[in-house]
Every structure is written in C-alpha cells, then in structure tokens.
Design a protein around this motif. Sequence first.
Motif, PDB file in Angstrom:
ATOM      1  N   ASP A   1       0.914  -1.182  -0.100  1.00 12.76           N
ATOM      2  CA  ASP A   1       0.120  -0.103  -0.145  1.00 12.76           C
ATOM      3  C   ASP A   1       0.775   1.321   0.025  1.00 12.76           C
ATOM      4  O   ASP A   1       0.550   2.319  -0.845  1.00 12.76           O
ATOM      5  N   TRP A   2       1.928   1.173   0.796  1.00 16.11           N
ATOM      6  CA  TRP A   2       2.736   2.408   1.106  1.00 16.11           C
ATOM      7  C   TRP A   2       3.335   2.763  -0.461  1.00 16.11           C
ATOM      8  O   TRP A   2       3.900   3.913  -0.680  1.00 16.11           O
ATOM      9  N   MET A   3       3.910   1.419  -0.973  1.00 19.10           N
ATOM     10  CA  MET A   3       4.516   1.833  -2.481  1.00 19.10           C
ATOM     11  C   MET A   3       3.783   2.340  -3.460  1.00 19.10           C
ATOM     12  O   MET A   3       4.036   3.067  -4.115  1.00 19.10           O
ATOM     13  N   ASP A   4       2.528   1.680  -3.180  1.00 23.79           N
ATOM     14  CA  ASP A   4       1.224   2.296  -4.284  1.00 23.79           C
ATOM     15  C   ASP A   4       1.320   3.664  -4.149  1.00 23.79           C
ATOM     16  O   ASP A   4       1.011   4.431  -4.928  1.00 23.79           O
ATOM     17  N   VAL A   5       1.186   4.425  -2.653  1.00 25.92           N
ATOM     18  CA  VAL A   5       1.125   5.721  -2.547  1.00 25.92           C
ATOM     19  C   VAL A   5       2.392   6.548  -3.144  1.00 25.92           C
ATOM     20  O   VAL A   5       2.108   7.486  -4.000  1.00 25.92           O
ATOM     21  N   LEU A   6       3.405   6.002  -3.163  1.00 27.01           N
ATOM     22  CA  LEU A   6       4.670   6.732  -4.054  1.00 27.01           C
ATOM     23  C   LEU A   6       4.659   6.314  -5.419  1.00 27.01           C
ATOM     24  O   LEU A   6       4.887   7.331  -6.133  1.00 27.01           O
ATOM     25  N   GLN A   7       4.048   5.499  -6.014  1.00 23.28           N
ATOM     26  CA  GLN A   7       4.009   5.082  -7.199  1.00 23.28           C
ATOM     27  C   GLN A   7       2.949   6.060  -7.791  1.00 23.28           C
ATOM     28  O   GLN A   7       3.091   6.830  -9.009  1.00 23.28           O
ATOM     29  N   ALA A   8       1.945   6.250  -6.884  1.00 21.09           N
ATOM     30  CA  ALA A   8       0.856   6.934  -7.594  1.00 21.09           C
ATOM     31  C   ALA A   8       1.222   8.579  -7.657  1.00 21.09           C
ATOM     32  O   ALA A   8       0.838   9.758  -8.410  1.00 21.09           O
ATOM     33  N   ALA A   9       2.257   9.024  -6.552  1.00 20.78           N
ATOM     34  CA  ALA A   9       2.796  10.172  -6.687  1.00 20.78           C
ATOM     35  C   ALA A   9       3.885  10.501  -7.750  1.00 20.78           C
ATOM     36  O   ALA A   9       4.360  11.631  -7.809  1.00 20.78           O
ATOM     37  N   GLY A  10       4.407   9.431  -8.352  1.00 19.27           N
ATOM     38  CA  GLY A  10       5.139   9.628  -9.426  1.00 19.27           C
ATOM     39  C   GLY A  10       6.634  10.049  -9.026  1.00 19.27           C
ATOM     40  O   GLY A  10       7.317  10.153  -9.563  1.00 19.27           O
ATOM     41  N   VAL A  11       6.877   9.149  -7.947  1.00 14.98           N
ATOM     42  CA  VAL A  11       8.408   9.465  -7.550  1.00 14.98           C
ATOM     43  C   VAL A  11       9.181   7.899  -7.687  1.00 14.98           C
ATOM     44  O   VAL A  11      10.361   7.944  -7.207  1.00 14.98           O
ATOM     45  N   LEU A  12       8.581   6.997  -8.174  1.00 11.08           N
ATOM     46  CA  LEU A  12       9.283   5.661  -8.278  1.00 11.08           C
ATOM     47  C   LEU A  12       9.906   5.581  -9.874  1.00 11.08           C
ATOM     48  O   LEU A  12       9.079   6.052 -10.862  1.00 11.08           O
ATOM     49  N   VAL A  13      11.125   4.997  -9.806  1.00  7.53           N
ATOM     50  CA  VAL A  13      11.797   4.972 -11.241  1.00  7.53           C
ATOM     51  C   VAL A  13      11.040   3.961 -11.831  1.00  7.53           C
ATOM     52  O   VAL A  13      10.786   2.696 -11.461  1.00  7.53           O
ATOM     53  N   ASP A  14      10.417   4.021 -12.947  1.00  3.47           N
ATOM     54  CA  ASP A  14       9.697   3.170 -13.726  1.00  3.47           C
ATOM     55  C   ASP A  14      10.560   1.799 -14.106  1.00  3.47           C
ATOM     56  O   ASP A  14      11.770   1.825 -14.302  1.00  3.47           O
ATOM     57  N   GLY A  15       9.916   0.663 -13.923  1.00  3.99           N
ATOM     58  CA  GLY A  15      10.674  -0.505 -14.195  1.00  3.99           C
ATOM     59  C   GLY A  15      11.600  -1.118 -12.757  1.00  3.99           C
ATOM     60  O   GLY A  15      11.997  -2.157 -13.114  1.00  3.99           O
ATOM     61  N   THR A  16      11.593  -0.363 -11.887  1.00  7.63           N
ATOM     62  CA  THR A  16      12.571  -0.883 -10.757  1.00  7.63           C
ATOM     63  C   THR A  16      11.767  -1.461  -9.597  1.00  7.63           C
ATOM     64  O   THR A  16      12.245  -2.257  -8.850  1.00  7.63           O
ATOM     65  N   ARG A  17      10.340  -1.325  -9.503  1.00  7.58           N
ATOM     66  CA  ARG A  17       9.772  -1.800  -8.605  1.00  7.58           C
ATOM     67  C   ARG A  17       9.724  -3.410  -8.456  1.00  7.58           C
ATOM     68  O   ARG A  17       9.490  -4.000  -9.578  1.00  7.58           O
ATOM     69  N   ASN A  18       9.908  -4.056  -7.309  1.00 12.81           N
ATOM     70  CA  ASN A  18       9.920  -5.594  -7.507  1.00 12.81           C
ATOM     71  C   ASN A  18       9.857  -6.082  -5.889  1.00 12.81           C
ATOM     72  O   ASN A  18      10.438  -5.222  -5.112  1.00 12.81           O
ATOM     73  N   ASP A  19       8.975  -7.068  -5.497  1.00 11.22           N
ATOM     74  CA  ASP A  19       8.956  -7.478  -4.376  1.00 11.22           C
ATOM     75  C   ASP A  19      10.333  -8.372  -3.986  1.00 11.22           C
ATOM     76  O   ASP A  19      10.834  -9.175  -4.985  1.00 11.22           O
ATOM     77  N   VAL A  20      10.798  -8.183  -2.919  1.00 14.82           N
ATOM     78  CA  VAL A  20      12.186  -8.796  -2.567  1.00 14.82           C
ATOM     79  C   VAL A  20      12.017  -9.902  -1.573  1.00 14.82           C
ATOM     80  O   VAL A  20      12.632 -10.746  -1.876  1.00 14.82           O
ATOM     81  N   VAL A  21      11.151  -9.905  -0.530  1.00 13.39           N
ATOM     82  CA  VAL A  21      11.138 -10.951   0.385  1.00 13.39           C
ATOM     83  C   VAL A  21       9.733 -11.057   0.934  1.00 13.39           C
ATOM     84  O   VAL A  21       8.955  -9.890   0.913  1.00 13.39           O
ATOM     85  N   GLY A  22       9.351 -11.923   1.726  1.00  5.85           N
ATOM     86  CA  GLY A  22       8.324 -12.213   2.433  1.00  5.85           C
ATOM     87  C   GLY A  22       8.506 -12.357   3.827  1.00  5.85           C
ATOM     88  O   GLY A  22       9.554 -12.386   4.415  1.00  5.85           O
ATOM     89  N   ASN A  23       7.171 -12.579   4.666  1.00 11.39           N
ATOM     90  CA  ASN A  23       7.367 -12.595   6.209  1.00 11.39           C
ATOM     91  C   ASN A  23       6.002 -13.675   6.489  1.00 11.39           C
ATOM     92  O   ASN A  23       5.042 -13.534   5.748  1.00 11.39           O
ATOM     93  N   THR A  24       6.148 -13.703   7.797  1.00 10.03           N
ATOM     94  CA  THR A  24       4.885 -14.372   8.502  1.00 10.03           C
ATOM     95  C   THR A  24       4.726 -13.747   9.585  1.00 10.03           C
ATOM     96  O   THR A  24       5.340 -12.738  10.103  1.00 10.03           O
ATOM     97  N   LEU A  25       3.309 -13.655  10.222  1.00 12.61           N
ATOM     98  CA  LEU A  25       2.957 -12.873  11.365  1.00 12.61           C
ATOM     99  C   LEU A  25       2.745 -13.646  12.423  1.00 12.61           C
ATOM    100  O   LEU A  25       2.287 -14.762  12.498  1.00 12.61           O
TER     101      LEU A  25
END
Length: 274
Positions: free
Chosen positions: A98-122
């Motif tokens: 969600d927070w990465m989506d906020v930055l993408q909507a704001a146009g501050v992410l370099v195109d083509g660099t977004r990628n999921d790095v790792v996961g976690n459990t709760l």
Amino acid sequence: MRHLLIAKPLARATPSACRQVLCAITLALSWAGALPATADQLTVFAASSLKGALDEIATQFEGETGHKVTLSYAGSSVLARQITLGAPADLFVSANQDWMDVLQAAGVLVDGTRNDVVGNTLVMVAPATETDPATFDLKAEGAFIARLGDGRLAMGLVNAVPAGIYGKAALDHFGLWDTVAPRVAQSDNVRAALALVALGQAPLGIVYASDARADARVQIIYAFPEGSHPPIRYPAAAIVGGNTPLAEQFLDRLALPTARAVFDAHGFATLEPS
C-alpha cells in the motif's frame, strides 16, 4: 666579473630505465581498473523489520563494491511520507504494497524498478520468561483474553504501520478485534512493539516472525495462518532524482543467493517466482 652558468646536458635514459617506468605505469593502471571508478553513496529508506538482515547485506555490498550505504529505518508509513516531501532517498523498501502504491501514484518511483524482494509471516509473542506457551490456542473461546490478562496487546499503528495493519486484519479474521481494540498499545513501528514485550511492559504482541527471531527476550506463542491476513511482501523501488544506477545495483544484489541466505537466516520468507 660575471660568472656564466652553463647547464649540464641531462643524462639520457637507458632502455632498462624506460622499461621499469613503463612497467610501473602499467601496474598502477591495472590496480586502478580493479577498483570502482568512484565510490558512490547510496541512501536506503527501509522498514524497521528489515534492520538486521539489511544491515548485513549492506555490509557485504560495501565490502565488495567500495560504495557507501546509509540505511534509514522507520515505519513504512513514516518513510513514505518523508519521500513524498522530498527526503533524499535513492531506494525505498516497504513492508507492504500500500505505501509503495502511494509513492507510485505520486510519480516518485523510477519506472521498471519496483519488485517484491522478500516475504514474512505474522506471529504473536510473549516474554521469553513465561512458561508453557504451547497450551495457547487463539481460536479457543476466551483463550486470548485470558492470556492477555490485565495487560495490553503491543502492535504497530493499525491504520499506518504494515505489521499493525496485518495484525488487525488477522484479529478481525478470528472475530477478536472489537473485543481487544480498547486494550491495544500502538507503536510507530513494529520493532517498538516488539520492545514493549521484550521489556515486559506488555504480555503479548503481534510482530513478524523475523522480529521474534531477532530478540531472545521474546518467544512465539502463535503463528497466524496465511489466509487470516493479506500476504506479507516487501516491495522495493528506486526513487526519482536519486542515484538510480547504484540503487538498481543494490536491488540486483537483493536477488542474489547470498542475500537470500541472509534473509532466510533472519526468519524472512522466500518468495516464489511470479
């Protein structure tokens, strides 16, 4: 009487001396080629839960490249807001989409660099000094409130911090949120929630499995099933106006087996290729 100064002719360099000079120059150039042309600076804004693993990976990166990595940790919501306000980040690693989506909507992410790095459990944790944690069953009627006693449940901010958002969703899934909501102690980031439990100031807390592994003062008493909350994934992306080439180089490093081994050792979950 004036004295005339007569310059002596310079000694002619011998072929042997020339060869020695050329060899020295060639060797110096070869050493220079083995090092980075310039040592660059990379500033990474990252979710607090990544601290142990990302510190280790950054140290490896610095040793192998000669570049300097500065890591700034906080809750993903805090970091995302700072970036939208112009904070000088080259790379952002968030604890949720969600927070990465906020930055993408704001146009501050370099195109083509977004990628999921790792996961976690709760997971739910209690102080390590407690005994007999195996008897706890979150789904058993009244068990959760009985285990909480007169204390408070430590969580990240449930409307902003990813771990808090996931935790609220999981408690909602089991029909427990409305009952426990007035007794939640909310923190600015998940590591602060972990500290409340580790210091004995809260009997229970909801954190990531990687956080629980990072502190011997807590123990896991319950692992939330995946279907009880949205998938936990850490997206990363380069920030517009930053050092994009170096950010991409560091992003590539996060996908290597050496980095994966570090994430695994710190309790993160490896993502299946999409």
